[in-house]
Design an enzyme around this catalytic site. Sequence first.
Site, mmCIF file in Angstrom:
data_model
loop_
_atom_site.group_PDB
_atom_site.id
_atom_site.type_symbol
_atom_site.label_atom_id
_atom_site.label_comp_id
_atom_site.label_asym_id
_atom_site.label_seq_id
_atom_site.Cartn_x
_atom_site.Cartn_y
_atom_site.Cartn_z
ATOM 1 N N CYS A 88 51.882 -12.884 -37.442
ATOM 2 C CA CYS A 88 53.187 -13.340 -37.933
ATOM 3 C C CYS A 88 53.875 -12.226 -38.723
ATOM 4 O O CYS A 88 54.348 -11.264 -38.148
ATOM 5 C CB CYS A 88 53.024 -14.618 -38.744
ATOM 6 N N HIS A 197 49.449 -18.234 -35.429
ATOM 7 C CA HIS A 197 48.394 -18.053 -36.417
ATOM 8 C C HIS A 197 47.034 -18.527 -35.917
ATOM 9 O O HIS A 197 46.704 -19.716 -36.037
ATOM 10 C CB HIS A 197 48.742 -18.834 -37.688
ATOM 11 N N GLU A 199 44.250 -17.915 -37.402
ATOM 12 C CA GLU A 199 43.417 -18.219 -38.570
ATOM 13 C C GLU A 199 43.552 -19.663 -39.030
ATOM 14 O O GLU A 199 42.728 -20.150 -39.816
ATOM 15 C CB GLU A 199 43.730 -17.257 -39.721
#
Length: 231
Positions: A88, A197, A199
């Site tokens: 990002c 994302h 994560e």
Amino acid sequence: MTARVGVVTFPGSLDDKDAARAVALAGADPVPLWHDDADLKGVDAVVLPGGFSYGDYLRCGAIARFAPLMGEIVPAARSGALPVLGICNGFQILAESHLLPGALTRNASLRFVNRDQVLRVENARTAWTGGYSERQEILVVLKSGEGCYVADEQTLDHLEAEERVLARYVGENPNGSYRGIAGVTNEHGNIVGLMPHPEHAVEALTGPSTDGLGFFASILTHLGARTPEPA
């Protein structure tokens, strides 16, 4: 030897703790790195996390590219020696640092997008995607206001021809990115920029899937690192 993966914190970073947790879940040692330092602490790879570095003043990632730590990251990454994952805002920083082509601009809807998003992995041969299969579809999280990937037609054609498009959005294009591109890589495959994302998709309890863990597990395989034995 257990891999040491640095996670950089800039003023305004929001997802550095999440990235560090993903690194740890994959079996590596997360190493905190501060933007104002000029020491990579001997890490084997680096994650530039999401957020709003330096408040997104001027342009997203435009000030972060001049951080002292980026002065260490850029030449090491450009040489192919240092694997770097920009997520990002991290992707925006990589583009502003000219480590990846193109730019990230305001979403076509002019609205912040926050949704679970299916991606198709187009290149499973990079340092960060080796654990996936070509054209594998994964479910991760997308949350950005300036996530529209743009580049001139010649650059886009080169990316396509060199198989450097890392991932594409599946279904409706959420932000107007040219050719549905969600992420790209450099010619060496050690630098990866991804707008969504991974994560936030590493644990079933907190994410829409565990599909994102593959990015962090892939770098361990690439580095030939071992994971810690279970206690």
